[in-house]
Design an enzyme around this catalytic site. Structure first.
Site, PDB file in Angstrom:
ATOM      1  CE1 TYR A  99     -44.422 -31.788  11.442  1.00  0.00           C
ATOM      2  CE2 TYR A  99     -45.112 -29.909  12.767  1.00  0.00           C
ATOM      3  CZ  TYR A  99     -44.992 -30.535  11.531  1.00  0.00           C
ATOM      4  OH  TYR A  99     -45.430 -29.900  10.412  1.00  0.00           O
ATOM      5  CG  ASN A 122     -45.635 -38.025   2.875  1.00  0.00           C
ATOM      6  OD1 ASN A 122     -45.408 -39.011   2.189  1.00  0.00           O
ATOM      7  ND2 ASN A 122     -46.846 -37.710   3.295  1.00  0.00           N
ATOM      8  CB  CYS A 130     -47.664 -35.333   5.892  1.00  0.00           C
ATOM      9  SG  CYS A 130     -48.030 -34.907   4.186  1.00  0.00           S
ATOM     10  CG  HIS A 131     -53.779 -34.268   5.670  1.00  0.00           C
ATOM     11  ND1 HIS A 131     -53.436 -35.415   4.970  1.00  0.00           N
ATOM     12  CD2 HIS A 131     -54.996 -34.505   6.223  1.00  0.00           C
ATOM     13  CE1 HIS A 131     -54.419 -36.295   5.103  1.00  0.00           C
ATOM     14  NE2 HIS A 131     -55.371 -35.774   5.852  1.00  0.00           N
ATOM     15  CD  GLU A 157     -58.528 -36.829   7.259  1.00  0.00           C
ATOM     16  OE1 GLU A 157     -58.205 -36.936   8.461  1.00  0.00           O
ATOM     17  OE2 GLU A 157     -57.730 -37.108   6.339  1.00  0.00           O
TER      18      GLU A 157
END
Length: 161
Positions: A99, A122, A130-131, A157
């Site tokens: 963050y 979001n 946002c993950h 990912e």
């Protein structure tokens, strides 16, 4: 406003909603994001055709073949939230940032808590990634779709969690 459901995803059922401006929502069925938004709203029209390209790109993402979305987005939010969401889109596939790093990226280095709040608001999960945002300690923290989904998306990912 039109909407459709994607039922066959590795993270469960998701709702897509938008209008002529673009996609306004991608929220999970049975998660904090869906409960917060209480979607779909009365008066919305269920119609899959406007979401053909969104669905195609999401399927490619889930298959590991798409690393960056190219879609018209039209999320409603404050100017600050929109700046945060834009910065989230700059976090590369397969990487995580804190963050605090997002706060620095938008020129507000002391606003990591406000960034966290904007991140939590979001309305277009996955596409606005946002993950990929984690705590300063490197730990997974908060996610509107639940930490299990966040973990699954990051693993998809290639992020070791």
């Amino acid at each position: 406003m039109h909407y459709t459901w994607m039922d066959e995803t590795p993270i469960g059922r998701i709702l897509l909603a938008g209008d002529d401006e673009g996609l306004k929502y991608l929220v999970f069925d049975h998660g904090a994001s869906q409960e917060r938004h209480q979607l779909p709203l009365p008066g919305w029209t269920e119609k899959a055709a406007p979401f053909k390209e969104v669905s195609r790109q999401l399927k490619a993402y889930f298959a590991g073949k798409l690393h960056r979305f190219d879609l018209p987005l039209a999320a409603n939010g404050t100017d600050f939230q929109k700046r945060v969401w834009k910065a989230l889109c700059d976090v590369p596939y397969g990487e995580t940032v804190s963050y605090g790093e997002i706060a620095k990226a938008i020129g507000k280095p002391t606003a990591s808590r406000a960034v966290g709040m904007a991140n939590g608001r979001n309305p277009i999960s996955i596409i606005v990634p946002c993950h990929r945002i984690i705590g300063s300690s490197g730990k997974l923290v908060g996610y509107g779709g639940g930490l299990e989904r966040k973990t699954r998306l990051l693993q998809l990912e290639g992020v070791a969690v």
